[in-house]
Design an enzyme around this catalytic site. Structure first.
Site, short mmCIF file in Angstrom:
data_model
loop_
_atom_site.label_atom_id
_atom_site.label_comp_id
_atom_site.label_asym_id
_atom_site.label_seq_id
_atom_site.Cartn_x
_atom_site.Cartn_y
_atom_site.Cartn_z
N GLY A 16 1.54 -5.59 14.30
CA GLY A 16 2.23 -5.15 15.51
C GLY A 16 2.74 -6.31 16.34
O GLY A 16 3.89 -6.33 16.81
N LYS A 79 -4.62 0.80 12.44
CA LYS A 79 -5.20 1.07 11.11
C LYS A 79 -4.91 2.51 10.72
O LYS A 79 -4.90 3.41 11.55
CB LYS A 79 -6.70 0.86 11.16
N SER A 132 6.19 -3.86 4.40
CA SER A 132 5.56 -4.83 3.51
C SER A 132 6.02 -6.25 3.82
O SER A 132 7.14 -6.46 4.24
CB SER A 132 5.84 -4.53 2.04
N GLY A 133 5.12 -7.18 3.57
CA GLY A 133 5.46 -8.59 3.75
C GLY A 133 4.36 -9.35 4.46
O GLY A 133 4.46 -10.55 4.65
N GLY A 134 3.31 -8.62 4.86
CA GLY A 134 2.19 -9.28 5.53
C GLY A 134 2.63 -9.87 6.86
O GLY A 134 3.67 -9.51 7.42
N LYS A 186 5.77 3.18 -0.12
CA LYS A 186 4.96 1.99 0.22
C LYS A 186 3.63 2.00 -0.54
O LYS A 186 3.15 0.96 -1.01
CB LYS A 186 4.70 1.94 1.73
N HIS A 189 4.41 0.90 -3.94
CA HIS A 189 4.65 -0.55 -3.84
C HIS A 189 3.31 -1.27 -3.93
O HIS A 189 3.14 -2.25 -4.67
CB HIS A 189 5.37 -0.85 -2.51
N GLU A 193 1.75 -3.74 -6.63
CA GLU A 193 1.17 -5.02 -6.16
C GLU A 193 -0.22 -5.22 -6.79
O GLU A 193 -0.52 -6.31 -7.30
CB GLU A 193 1.08 -4.91 -4.63
N ARG A 454 -9.15 21.00 -29.56
CA ARG A 454 -9.23 21.98 -28.46
C ARG A 454 -9.21 23.40 -29.00
O ARG A 454 -9.90 24.30 -28.52
CB ARG A 454 -8.06 21.76 -27.48
#
Ligand SMILES: NC(=O)C1=CN([C@@H]2O[C@H](COP(=O)(O)OP(=O)(O)OC[C@H]3O[C@@H](n4cnc5c(N)ncnc54)[C@H](OP(=O)(O)O)[C@@H]3O)[C@@H](O)[C@H]2O)C=CC1
Ligand SMILES: O=C(CO)[C@H](O)[C@H](O)COP(=O)(O)O
Length: 477
Positions: A16, A79, A132-134, A186, A189, A193, A454
């Site tokens: 943020g 969070k 995303s991208g930290g 995301k 993604h 990752e 089966r």
């Protein structure tokens, strides 16, 4: 709908705070709130007097809402889980019809769908935004995956595009579908990752334990791999990590780090979504299992004390040549596994979009992953072209550019997995990615035997290759 150049932000933690600074850099007026006074102080220190007059620090949610022009847009950056519901519960009664809340955390897409419906019923808009991208991405350009109402997205688009990473001048930001689509994309993604991080970690284990290479040599190898088809953020940071010395002890820092990987949920959710949709994503799931196994450190130490592996050779083999064929085989294995993991993740997104009625454009997804995000990779340019082609095949594996790459990589990939099996180095990522490709290119799989079994034990019936209908056999008669 009015276009917003003013944004409220709730939650001034790592993400943020940096998104707020990024916005002020781009001329956006921001009003911020965090219940933790230290977070506000830290934000004020990061601002360092910049953006004067364009930042309001609110002391309560009501002050934040009052500081914003209508219709208001507020980005929630807390969070995932209950804190998001808590913030929505605090803000919603203070808002007016037409205002928009954006949740930029790693929320579960089911929660986003529920929240969007509840807020829509109150004439409020809700966008689930995958970011995303930290820390670095948030500060200087993340990849942004939005889900929600197109009109609400349009109103925030200018601000979101201004702060997003750019690839060849195009912002890495797009609306990928309605309600939970942004958080679904995301989530996958992050699943990809997990898969890529796992196969890189396995390559590291092979180079070190089977190849006998030291960390300086491995750092050089990863640096060279950065100049190939494997060029990507995760390969680059691996080179940096391997080169780093421990300033609290001797040797490479990576060897001083406890080998139990953390996880916050998006990898597991990706696997759960794949299972729910009936779409195989084995490398993503193996990566989640690998973190779970890594977390069982005491259990592993106890097992290692009583259970041996393959016998060590009488004469220790010489270390691999960093430019030699064994290292190139490992590179091919990683390349093949990365392509396989992207193919699995994109297949889950395609199925998720279909199941939820989202008009997700896979090529747009690949395009906005080309910069800013953790899985950014040179391959994504070709992936975008392959899945965006008019005659795009159902699977990335069938796209000629990727089928040829996989064919070229398979020899080294197979030798690497075989070597790992023979030397006892666990490679669940590399081997599951290869098995996925081998399964996907199999015209016939042994599922005929499973159907017979089966039918034998449960009279579940089977279909035949040579005629229509449903059949049952009394197998013991
Ligand atoms: N860190 C990363 O690399 C990435 C994180 N994300 C996602 O972004 C979200 C935020 O992550 P991050 O910034 O790292 O998390 P942090 O824990 O650093 O920050 C969250 C902030 O929100 C505050 N907060 C918690 N509850 C409330 C509330 N009810 N009202 C207002 N503020 C509240 C926290 O305060 P307090 O500390 O007092 O609880 C804290 O300051 C998460 O969903 C995360 O998964 C997404 C991409 C990358
Ligand atoms: O979203 C992210 C990156 O894209 C976050 O860094 C997330 O925390 C990564 O997941 P995990 O903590 O489970 O490894």
């Amino acid at each position: 709908m009015t276009t917003h150049k003013t944004m409220g932000i709730v939650g001034l933690g790592v993400m943020g705070r940096n998104l707020a600074l990024n916005m002020t850099d781009h001329g956006v007026t921001v009003a911020v709130f965090d219940p933790w006074p230290d977070a506000l102080t830290r934000f004020a220190v990061s601002l360092n007097g910049a953006a004067h007059g364009r930042v309001t620090v609110a002391e309560t949610p009501a002050d934040l809402v009052a500081a914003l022009p209508r219709p208001r847009t507020i980005l929630i950056m807390v969070k995932a889980g209950e804190p998001v519901d808590g913030v929505i519960g605090d803000l919603a009664p203070l808002l007016d019809p037409g205002d928009t809340l954006i949740d930029g955390g790693n929320s579960l897409f089911h929660d986003t769908m529920r929240r969007e419906a509840a807020l829509r019923a109150r004439d409020l808009h809700f966008i689930g935004l995958g970011v995303s991208g930290g820390e670095e991405g948030a500060r200087h350009g993340p990849s942004l995956m939005a889900g929600g109402d197109p009109a609400a997205y349009e109103a925030s688009r200018a601000v979101l595009e201004s702060i997003a990473a750019r690839f060849d001048g195009a912002p890495c930001c797009a609306l990928v579908g309605a309600d939970g689509a942004g958080h679904f994309v995301k989530m996958i993604h992050n699943g990809i990752e997990y898969g890529i991080m796992q196969v890189i970690a396995e390559a590291f284990a092979l180079l070190r334990d089977a190849g006998g290479l030291d960390h300086a040599a491995m750092a050089g190898i990863f640096r060279r791999w950065s100049q190939t088809d494997l060029a990507s953020y995760l390969i680059e940071i691996t080179a940096t990590i391997l080169a780093r010395k421990d300033d609290l002890g001797d040797g490479p820092l990576v060897e001083a780090i406890l080998d139990t990987a953390g996880q916050k949920g998006t990898g597991r959710w990706s696997s759960e979504a794949a299972l729910d949709l009936g779409v195989p994503a084995p490398t993503i799931t193996e990566a989640v299992y690998a973190r779970a196994l890594a977390a069982q450190k005491a259990e592993r130490v106890a097992t290692a004390a009583v259970l041996g592996g393959p016998a060590a050779p009488a004469e220790p083999a010489p270390a691999w040549d960093p430019d030699g064929p064994e290292v190139e085989a490992v590179r091919q294995a990683v390349l093949g596994a990365v392509i396989s993991t992207f193919a699995q993740g994109l297949a889950v997104i395609r199925a998720g979009a279909q199941a939820n009625g989202w008009d997700t454009d896979l090529a747009a997804v690949a395009r906005i992953w080309r910069a800013g995000c953790v899985i950014r990779a040179a391959l994504l340019d070709d992936i975008a072209a392959a899945v965006g082609a008019a005659d795009a095949p159902g699977s990335l594996l069938q796209a000629p550019a990727f089928a040829r790459r996989l064919e070229a990589a398979q020899d080294g990939w197979r030798r690497t997995v075989a070597l790992a099996v023979m030397t006892g180095v666990p490679v669940p990522g590399l081997s599951s990615a290869l098995a996925y490709v081998d399964g996907a290119r199999s015209e016939r799989l042994p599922a005929n035997l499973i159907q017979a079994q089966r039918d034998h034990f449960g009279a579940h019936t089977y279909e035949r290759l040579d005629r229509p209908g449903t059949f049952h056999t009394e197998w013991e008669r």
